[in-house]
Design an enzyme around this catalytic site. Sequence first.
Site, PDB file in Angstrom:
ATOM      1  N   GLU A  50       0.829  -1.213   0.000  1.00  0.00           N
ATOM      2  CA  GLU A  50       0.000   0.000   0.000  1.00  0.00           C
ATOM      3  C   GLU A  50       0.863   1.262   0.000  1.00  0.00           C
ATOM      4  O   GLU A  50       0.555   2.250  -0.678  1.00  0.00           O
ATOM      5  CB  GLU A  50      -0.930   0.025   1.217  1.00  0.00           C
ATOM      6  CG  GLU A  50      -1.964  -1.094   1.215  1.00  0.00           C
ATOM      7  CD  GLU A  50      -1.516  -2.294   2.018  1.00  0.00           C
ATOM      8  OE1 GLU A  50      -2.366  -2.929   2.653  1.00  0.00           O
ATOM      9  OE2 GLU A  50      -0.289  -2.597   2.026  1.00  0.00           O
ATOM     10  N   ARG A  97      -4.358 -15.881  -1.862  1.00  0.00           N
ATOM     11  CA  ARG A  97      -4.876 -15.543  -0.527  1.00  0.00           C
ATOM     12  C   ARG A  97      -6.016 -14.541  -0.582  1.00  0.00           C
ATOM     13  O   ARG A  97      -6.737 -14.366   0.390  1.00  0.00           O
ATOM     14  CB  ARG A  97      -3.745 -14.992   0.350  1.00  0.00           C
ATOM     15  CG  ARG A  97      -2.746 -16.060   0.761  1.00  0.00           C
ATOM     16  CD  ARG A  97      -1.706 -15.479   1.713  1.00  0.00           C
ATOM     17  NE  ARG A  97      -0.777 -14.589   1.032  1.00  0.00           N
ATOM     18  CZ  ARG A  97      -0.237 -13.504   1.579  1.00  0.00           C
ATOM     19  NH1 ARG A  97      -0.579 -13.153   2.813  1.00  0.00           N
ATOM     20  NH2 ARG A  97       0.621 -12.772   0.905  1.00  0.00           N
ATOM     21  N   CYS A 114      -2.129  -3.185   7.335  1.00  0.00           N
ATOM     22  CA  CYS A 114      -1.583  -3.147   8.686  1.00  0.00           C
ATOM     23  C   CYS A 114      -1.849  -1.786   9.325  1.00  0.00           C
ATOM     24  O   CYS A 114      -2.320  -0.846   8.670  1.00  0.00           O
ATOM     25  CB  CYS A 114      -0.082  -3.447   8.671  1.00  0.00           C
ATOM     26  SG  CYS A 114       0.933  -2.109   8.010  1.00  0.00           S
ATOM     27  N   CYS A 164      -0.005   1.222   7.637  1.00  0.00           N
ATOM     28  CA  CYS A 164      -0.610   1.615   6.364  1.00  0.00           C
ATOM     29  C   CYS A 164      -1.922   2.369   6.591  1.00  0.00           C
ATOM     30  O   CYS A 164      -2.219   3.354   5.903  1.00  0.00           O
ATOM     31  CB  CYS A 164      -0.849   0.391   5.492  1.00  0.00           C
ATOM     32  SG  CYS A 164       0.664  -0.333   4.829  1.00  0.00           S
ATOM     33  N   TYR A 202      -4.874   9.002  16.216  1.00  0.00           N
ATOM     34  CA  TYR A 202      -4.098  10.233  16.156  1.00  0.00           C
ATOM     35  C   TYR A 202      -4.131  10.746  14.723  1.00  0.00           C
ATOM     36  O   TYR A 202      -3.957   9.969  13.775  1.00  0.00           O
ATOM     37  CB  TYR A 202      -2.648   9.959  16.568  1.00  0.00           C
ATOM     38  CG  TYR A 202      -1.711  11.119  16.308  1.00  0.00           C
ATOM     39  CD1 TYR A 202      -1.605  12.165  17.220  1.00  0.00           C
ATOM     40  CD2 TYR A 202      -0.937  11.157  15.151  1.00  0.00           C
ATOM     41  CE1 TYR A 202      -0.749  13.224  16.985  1.00  0.00           C
ATOM     42  CE2 TYR A 202      -0.072  12.213  14.911  1.00  0.00           C
ATOM     43  CZ  TYR A 202       0.018  13.244  15.832  1.00  0.00           C
ATOM     44  OH  TYR A 202       0.861  14.284  15.588  1.00  0.00           O
TER      45      TYR A 202
END
Length: 226
Positions: free
Chosen positions: A58, A84, A90, A93, A127
Site C-alpha cells: 500500500e 490468498r 496493517c 498503512c 491520532y
Amino acid sequence: MTTMNWANDDAVIDAATRLAATLGDDANHTVAAAAMDLSGNIHAAVNNHHFTGGPCAELVVLGLAAAAQAGPLATMVAVGDGGRGVIAPCGRCRQVILDQHPDCCVLVPDNGSVVSVPVAQLLPYTYRFPDGTAERFVRFNGRYYDDIVTGRKTQTVRYLDPVPLGPTTFVFEDGEHRGFKTMLGIIDSVTPIHLTDLDDDYQAGLRSHYPRMPRDAKLDDVRFHI
C-alpha cells in the site's frame, strides 16, 4: 462499521489480483496493492519486505501515485500472493492512508466477502497528523449527480462518514464507465442528528446505503451547494 459497495471496486480488486498472481517464490514480494484516483486511473505495486522495515504494498502504491501526480485516491486494496485474496492493511498503512488520503475507501475482507470501508473507520480514536494538508473530497452515489448539479439536492445524511466543511470536490461514481465525475462544491454545515429524528421512509433509504447501521445511530446532517 459503515460498509458500502461502489461500481469501481471490482476494477481495483482485479488489478491487484492480477499483479499478485505474477509474484513467485521471492519472499520479499508477497502482496500486491492497487488504488484508483479520481481520474479513474489505477496505480498498482508490490511490497518490498526487508528486515530493516521494507514498505508494504500500500505504501509503495502511495509513492507510485504521488510520482504520477495522481491527487486524491478514492479506493485502495491489497491482495496476497498464492491465491490468498484481499487482505486488510496493517496499522502503519492505515495511519498513512488516513493522513494522506483521508477520504479514501479501503476494501477489506469480511466474513467471506469484500466490503468498502472509509479509512477513518479502520482507526477509531486515531491520532491525526496535525500538519496534514490532504486534498479533501466528498463521495456521492452516481444517481444523485443530476439532482446535485441542478441544485435540486442540497442535503445528504451520513453515518460514520466524516465530511469536511468548506470548499471541496464532489465525486460521483460513473456506473457506465470506469472512474468518476467531479464538480466543485461547498459544504455549508454538518449538524449531528439521530436516526430516530428522521421519518420512516428516510430511515429506510439510509439503510440501503448503510445496512449495518444500528437503530440508535448518530448521523451527520450535511447541507451543501455547488
